[in-house]
Write a protein that holds these residues in place. Structure first.
Motif: not given
Length: 118
Positions: A32-34, A48-50, A69-70, A77-78
Motif C-alpha cells: 500500500x505504501x513505500x 525521509x520520503x514516501x 522520491x520516484x 523499484x523505488x
C-alpha cells in the motif's frame, strides 16, 4: 511476504549527489505504501520520503527541495535522488514497504550507508 533490496549508498562530499534504489519482490501487489527512512547513530529512525495513496508523496522538512522520491512500477523499484547532500544526511537509509490490513505489516531492506563528508 515482501523482500526489499537496496543499493546506491556510499561516501560523497558535501554538495554532492547520490541515488538510492530499492527493488521489491514477492507479494508486491499487496503493498500500500513505500518509502525511505534513515537512522543516524544515536538517533531514532525517521521518515525521509514516501509514497502513500496513489502517487501522493511526502518528505521530511529537512530534505524538501533536495531529495526526490520516484518509482518504476514495471520494475517494482523505488528511487531516492539525493542532491545537495549535507553532513547531517549521514545515516543508514532503509527502504520500507507497508501493507495495511487487519494488522499493519512493515517490511524493511537491509539498509545502505550514506556518508557525507564536510
Amino acid at each position: 511476504q515482501v523482500q526489499l533490496v537496496e543499493s546506491g549508498g556510499g561516501l560523497v562530499q558535501a554538495g554532492g549527489s547520490l541515488r538510492l534504489s530499492c527493488a521489491a519482490s514477492g507479494s508486491t501487489f499487496s503493498i500500500n505504501a513505500m518509502g525511505w527512512y534513515r537512522q543516524a547513530p544515536g538517533k531514532q529512525r525517521e521518515l525521509v520520503a514516501g509514497f502513500s495513496s496513489g502517487d501522493s508523496t511526502n518528505y521530511a522538512d529537512s530534505v524538501k527541495g533536495r531529495f526526490t522520491i520516484s518509482r518504476d512500477n514495471a520494475k517494482n523499484t523505488v528511487y531516492l535522488q539525493m542532491n545537495s547532500l549535507k553532513p547531517e544526511d549521514t545515516a543508514v537509509y532503509y527502504c520500507n514497504a507497508r501493507i495495511y490490513g487487519v494488522v499493519r505489516r512493515d517490511y524493511w531492506g537491509q539498509g545502505t550507508q550514506v556518508t557525507v563528508s564536510s
